[in-house]
Design a protein around this motif. Structure first.
Motif, mmCIF file in Angstrom:
data_model
loop_
_atom_site.group_PDB
_atom_site.id
_atom_site.type_symbol
_atom_site.label_atom_id
_atom_site.label_comp_id
_atom_site.label_asym_id
_atom_site.label_seq_id
_atom_site.Cartn_x
_atom_site.Cartn_y
_atom_site.Cartn_z
ATOM 1 N N PRO A 13 -24.450 2.509 8.082
ATOM 2 C CA PRO A 13 -24.142 1.917 6.725
ATOM 3 C C PRO A 13 -23.880 3.250 5.814
ATOM 4 N N GLY A 14 -23.345 3.000 4.675
ATOM 5 C CA GLY A 14 -22.924 4.032 3.687
ATOM 6 C C GLY A 14 -21.411 4.436 3.888
ATOM 7 N N GLY A 15 -20.996 5.358 3.318
ATOM 8 C CA GLY A 15 -19.617 5.987 3.529
ATOM 9 C C GLY A 15 -19.430 7.312 2.880
ATOM 10 N N PRO A 16 -18.427 7.905 3.088
ATOM 11 C CA PRO A 16 -18.210 9.291 2.601
ATOM 12 C C PRO A 16 -17.826 9.300 1.127
ATOM 13 N N PHE A 17 -17.576 8.176 0.516
ATOM 14 C CA PHE A 17 -17.429 8.260 -1.064
ATOM 15 C C PHE A 17 -18.357 7.584 -1.765
ATOM 16 N N ASN A 18 -19.519 7.267 -1.151
ATOM 17 C CA ASN A 18 -20.695 6.465 -1.871
ATOM 18 C C ASN A 18 -21.463 7.606 -2.563
ATOM 19 N N SER A 19 -21.762 7.574 -3.610
ATOM 20 C CA SER A 19 -22.866 8.164 -4.428
ATOM 21 C C SER A 19 -23.487 7.453 -5.561
ATOM 22 N N ASP A 20 -24.475 8.087 -5.946
ATOM 23 C CA ASP A 20 -25.334 7.505 -6.963
ATOM 24 C C ASP A 20 -24.489 6.933 -8.129
ATOM 25 N N ARG A 21 -23.487 7.355 -8.583
ATOM 26 C CA ARG A 21 -22.560 6.668 -9.504
ATOM 27 C C ARG A 21 -21.436 6.123 -8.816
ATOM 28 N N PRO A 22 -21.493 4.832 -8.620
ATOM 29 C CA PRO A 22 -20.222 4.230 -7.825
ATOM 30 C C PRO A 22 -18.954 4.442 -8.618
ATOM 31 N N LEU A 23 -17.871 4.663 -7.837
ATOM 32 C CA LEU A 23 -16.610 5.070 -8.408
ATOM 33 C C LEU A 23 -16.099 3.586 -8.826
ATOM 34 N N PRO A 24 -15.023 3.681 -9.984
ATOM 35 C CA PRO A 24 -14.573 2.537 -10.270
ATOM 36 C C PRO A 24 -13.683 1.814 -8.918
ATOM 37 N N PRO A 25 -13.706 0.460 -9.080
ATOM 38 C CA PRO A 25 -12.979 -0.179 -7.947
ATOM 39 C C PRO A 25 -11.612 0.238 -7.677
ATOM 40 N N GLU A 26 -10.810 0.530 -8.921
ATOM 41 C CA GLU A 26 -9.460 1.079 -8.484
ATOM 42 C C GLU A 26 -9.360 2.500 -8.016
ATOM 43 N N VAL A 27 -10.298 3.238 -8.561
ATOM 44 C CA VAL A 27 -10.452 4.624 -7.903
ATOM 45 C C VAL A 27 -10.729 4.631 -6.291
ATOM 46 N N MET A 28 -11.598 3.915 -6.076
ATOM 47 C CA MET A 28 -12.022 3.526 -4.737
ATOM 48 C C MET A 28 -10.975 2.914 -3.989
ATOM 49 N N ALA A 29 -10.310 2.009 -4.397
ATOM 50 C CA ALA A 29 -9.041 1.575 -3.523
ATOM 51 C C ALA A 29 -7.937 2.684 -3.513
ATOM 52 N N ASN A 30 -7.478 3.258 -4.287
ATOM 53 C CA ASN A 30 -6.713 4.483 -4.032
ATOM 54 C C ASN A 30 -7.253 5.701 -2.993
ATOM 55 N N ILE A 31 -8.418 5.876 -3.235
ATOM 56 C CA ILE A 31 -9.126 6.872 -2.018
ATOM 57 C C ILE A 31 -8.900 6.039 -0.539
ATOM 58 N N GLU A 32 -9.261 5.166 -0.588
ATOM 59 C CA GLU A 32 -9.236 4.252 0.875
ATOM 60 C C GLU A 32 -7.861 4.290 1.229
ATOM 61 N N ALA A 33 -6.888 3.994 0.314
ATOM 62 C CA ALA A 33 -5.352 4.020 0.970
ATOM 63 C C ALA A 33 -5.049 5.297 1.302
ATOM 64 N N LYS A 34 -5.515 6.280 0.448
ATOM 65 C CA LYS A 34 -5.142 7.751 0.917
ATOM 66 C C LYS A 34 -5.510 7.907 2.356
#
Length: 307
Positions: free
Chosen positions: A31-52
């Protein structure tokens, strides 16, 4: 002998591949992930990071790509938390540090452990035996997570002889305490195994025959008793050597050496999957390789094992 080596290699290669696949599956199903945090990233930013980092691809494709890169290019990928650094860079920086103090720990543990064990067995029930057993028991009950702070407290804070942390390019005064803390518990185990094995060998018929023929005691020990004595010791030295040259997490944390153990802990806290995977595969590959070396040494000591 060549056929035996090829058979062992044929077993080691698929074992390593299975290790890579299972480690990848266990890591990414946690469970969890390397880019999860107390303040979730916006979906667009998360999508760009996952694509990278290729995390948007199907799971089977991620496994296939990772296994292909590791097996063909020895590329463990980029770090998720250490910016602009690859896992290969992190291992290249931390592993030489760990290898240095781990190698000297192995040399000291084997030298003193075998010497204490042989001396205790030859002089059984004498003051030398009691002293060697006492040293072994004392070192065994003080594992490295206890020995490390005691050494720092005594030699650094109280006497001021040695630095309590850092590396400084591997200068001797920075190496002594990590080597001592790491080697003591292994030395104790080697001494106990050597003593019990030597006592068993000394009571065998072929040793009694050599004594009846009037051979000098030193010749009996060196030429006839040492090889069979080392058989159980070798089975311990394989994983012990890997444990020492890959370092101890506690040694890196207590002495701030900058070895791979500290990276492993930080990556576990930060969910840096690629670094955890890289270090896990490194330790697994070394374990398989040195177990293979131990098997070859077995075959050299006892030719019956080849068959």
């Amino acid at each position: 002998m060549l056929g035996y080596i090829l058979r062992r290699l044929a077993i080691a290669i698929p074992v390593l591949l299975i290790l890579v696949v299972l480690s990848f599956i266990l890591m990414y199903t946690a469970p969890g992930g390397p880019f999860n945090s107390d303040r979730p990233l916006p979906p667009e930013v998360m999508a760009n990071i996952e694509a990278k980092y290729g995390l948007d691809q199907p799971f089977w494709k991620q496994i296939a790509t990772y296994v292909w890169n590791v097996t063909t290019q020895f590329d463990f990928g980029p770090s998720f938390q250490y910016k602009n650094r690859t896992v290969n860079d992190i291992i290249a920086q931390g592993f030489p540090v760990t290898l240095t103090y781990g190698f000297w720990s192995f040399v000291i543990a084997v030298t003193f452990g075998i010497s204490l064990g042989v001396a205790a067995a030859i002089r059984q029930n004498t003051w030398l035996d009691y002293t060697a057993v006492g040293i072994s028991i004392g070192a065994q009950v003080l594992p490295n997570f206890v020995m490390a702070p005691l050494l720092i407290m005594f030699f650094t804070l109280y006497l001021g002889w040695l630095p309590g942390g850092g590396w400084e390019g591997g200068q001797w005064n920075y190496v002594i305490l990590p080597v001592t803390a790491l080697a003591t518990s292994y030395m104790a185990s080697i001494a106990r195994i050597t003593r019990s094995s030597m006592l068993e060998v000394l009571n065998t018929n072929f040793i009694r025959t050599a004594q009846a023929k009037g051979l000098p005691k030193q010749q009996i020990i060196v030429r006839h008793a040492m090889k069979p004595t080392l058989m159980p010791v070798l089975s311990y030295l394989g994983p012990a050597f890997v444990g020492m040259i890959t370092g101890s997490v506690l040694i890196d944390v207590f002495f701030s050496t900058g070895g791979i153990g500290q990276y492993f802990v930080n990556s576990a806290f930060n969910r840096d999957y690629s670094v955890i995977m890289g270090i896990t595969i490194l330790v697994g590959a070394l374990t398989i390789m040195f177990n293979l070396v131990v098997d070859l040494l077995y075959a050299w000591i006892d030719p019956k094992i080849r068959y």
